[in-house]
Design an enzyme around this catalytic site. Structure first.
Site, PDB file in Angstrom:
ATOM      1  N   ASP B  11       0.858  -1.178   0.000  1.00  0.00           N
ATOM      2  CA  ASP B  11       0.000   0.000   0.000  1.00  0.00           C
ATOM      3  C   ASP B  11       0.895   1.229   0.000  1.00  0.00           C
ATOM      4  O   ASP B  11       1.787   1.351   0.840  1.00  0.00           O
ATOM      5  CB  ASP B  11      -0.888   0.020   1.247  1.00  0.00           C
ATOM      6  CG  ASP B  11      -1.976  -1.050   1.185  1.00  0.00           C
ATOM      7  OD1 ASP B  11      -2.150  -1.659   0.118  1.00  0.00           O
ATOM      8  OD2 ASP B  11      -2.647  -1.274   2.203  1.00  0.00           O
ATOM      9  N   ASP B 130     -13.694  -4.496  -3.118  1.00  0.00           N
ATOM     10  CA  ASP B 130     -13.741  -4.480  -1.652  1.00  0.00           C
ATOM     11  C   ASP B 130     -15.132  -4.918  -1.251  1.00  0.00           C
ATOM     12  O   ASP B 130     -16.117  -4.295  -1.638  1.00  0.00           O
ATOM     13  CB  ASP B 130     -13.448  -3.072  -1.130  1.00  0.00           C
ATOM     14  CG  ASP B 130     -12.003  -2.671  -1.369  1.00  0.00           C
ATOM     15  OD1 ASP B 130     -11.105  -3.474  -1.067  1.00  0.00           O
ATOM     16  OD2 ASP B 130     -11.774  -1.564  -1.877  1.00  0.00           O
TER      17      ASP B 130
END
Lengths: 200, 255
Positions: B11, B130
């Site tokens: 990330d 997600d």
């Protein structure tokens, strides 16, 4: 010794350039055959669809030049497929340097389509320059939905539902269905075998 | 046989690799290129770089670091976050990324998936999803990089997987939000439910905390790859040891 990297304007040009840089191999980006005049071997990269790539090669003069080429040629991924006669992908004619057709891959129960990931190289042909220092079972990175069935040209294979030509060769013209530039140490070895091989 | 893939996820925020718990409270875990090189040398099969601030703040990933990563590593990598147009995707692919991944922009404009597949080929178009359980069904969420903007959208995860693969997505990364960052195991139930309806490679994301979790998700949900972040960043699990152990458990691996 300089490599001509044929500019097919497809997206993996940067990764191939960086792979050559990591191997300290001088190269020129060859948009037209004239750009490759001082080079002693050629790499034909490519990703995407066969029809679009052939149009680019026809327009730049590379199609005719490759058909008359005497220097060693290494096609990568789609670049390997372009070396054959005909592709089911776009229903189009290819360069015709290696006899055979490119068909749609049917993985059957082996997994999803396309064939994507690290698969084992098998069935090495004795004496194949590109495989020097490697053993069957070593893995390389594949991403493709169409393939060259096994034939006289097959010097290494892989298995994904079908037997797939992993490395093809006819004389000085060879190709890898996988991406050696993204295949860690095994891929680097294959590229360096090509670079140190006999030139024209 | 094709090997199952172990995929560290980095990330990225402001040029650094960060990691949060359930998408919150990010901490700095290192330099992008340094970590990419380390994971590549350790035997990672692929890397994913996800600009976690890109979607919420409408920023785009800096292609500059994409090029730096491409120069150093010799395994495939995917860039996610802030890709809203063909030009955004092209910049990253031509800088050396092998794949691009779209998430929120695909939910807001599904035609983007068709356009990307037509322009660059399905093989480099990943759709990230997600997903979280709500009232007995799994639902897609958008803008998950920012807790203040994260929200459920009216699309069931199973429907969305079917739609984007029909539109040309070449791979699905399913991030199971209920498990993310807590290291209690992948959401095997959800991944196994999605698997039969996903005709392209399916990558599990969220929940890895122990070697057994990787074995379970490969063997019970039949996923093609497993993505993880904190267990690798914090050296809870070493990639080489993980792959050797999984191979011993009968999972096909590149070792």
């Amino acid at each position: 010794m300089t490599v001509a990297l044929i500019d097919t304007s497809t997206a993996n040009i940067a990764s191939v350039r960086y792979a050559l840089t990591r191997l300290n191999a001088p190269y020129v980006l060859a948009r037209t055959p004239a750009d490759a005049t001082g080079c002693d071997r050629l790499i034909l990269p490519g990703v995407g669809a066969a029809g679009a790539a052939m149009k680019t090669l026809d327009a730049s003069g590379w199609s005719d030049a490759l058909r008359a080429e005497r220097r060693p040629v290494l096609g990568l991924c789609l670049g390997m497929q372009l070396l054959f006669d005909w592709s089911a992908e776009s229903g189009c004619g290819l360069l015709g340097l290696i006899p055979g057709r490119i068909e749609r891959l049917d993985p059957g129960a082996a997994g999803p389509w396309p064939h994507m990931g690290w698969n084992a190289l098998e069935e090495f042909r004795d004496g194949e320059l590109l495989l020097e220092g490697l053993s069957p079972g070593e893995r390389v990175y594949f991403v493709h939905g169409f393939y060259a069935p096994l034939g006289d040209h097959t010097v290494a294979s892989a298995s994904y539902g079908q037997r797939v030509t992993a490395i093809a060769r006819r004389g000085k013209v060879a190709g890898c269905q996988f991406h050696p530039e993204r295949s860690a140490g095994v891929g680097a070895r294959i590229l360096s075998n090509f670079l140190k091989g006999e030139a024209s | 046989m094709l090997a199952r893939r172990i995929i560290p996820c980095l990330d990225v925020r402001d040029g650094r690799v960060v990691k949060g718990v359930r998408f919150r409270d990010h901490e700095d875990v290192g330099d992008i290129v340094e970590l990419a090189a380390r994971y590549s040398a350790a035997g990672a099969d692929e890397l994913v770089f996800y600009d976690i601030s890109a979607s919420p703040e409408a920023r785009t990933v800096e292609p500059e670091w994409v090029g730096r990563v491409a120069q150093v590593i010799d395994i495939p990598f995917c860039v996610a976050g802030g890709i809203r147009s063909l030009d955004d995707a092209r910049a990253r692919l031509f800088a050396g990324a092998d794949k691009i991944s779209v998430n929120t922009p695909a939910l807001e404009n599904p035609d983007l998936v068709d356009a990307l597949a037509a322009e660059f080929g399905s093989q480099c178009v990943v759709v990230g999803i997600d997903s979280r359980l709500n009232d007995g069904q799994w639902w897609c969420h958008k803008n998950t990089g920012d807790p203040t903007k994260s929200s459920q959208v009216p699309r069931r995860t199973l429907d969305w997987v079917a739609e984007v693969t029909r539109r040309g997505a070449g791979e699905i990364v399913l991030n199971c939000m209920d498990q993310d960052g807590v290291r209690e195991g992948y959401d095997v139930e959800q991944l196994a439910a999605v698997r039969p309806d996903c005709p392209v490679p399916l990558i599990a994301s969220g929940g890895a905390g122990a070697m057994e979790h990787f074995r379970d998700v490969f063997q019970q949900a039949n996923v093609d790859g497993a993505l993880a972040a904190s267990v690798f960043h914090k050296s809870v699990i070493e990639i080489g040891a993980l792959k050797t152990w999984l191979a011993g458990e009968g999972v096909e691996m590149r070792t």
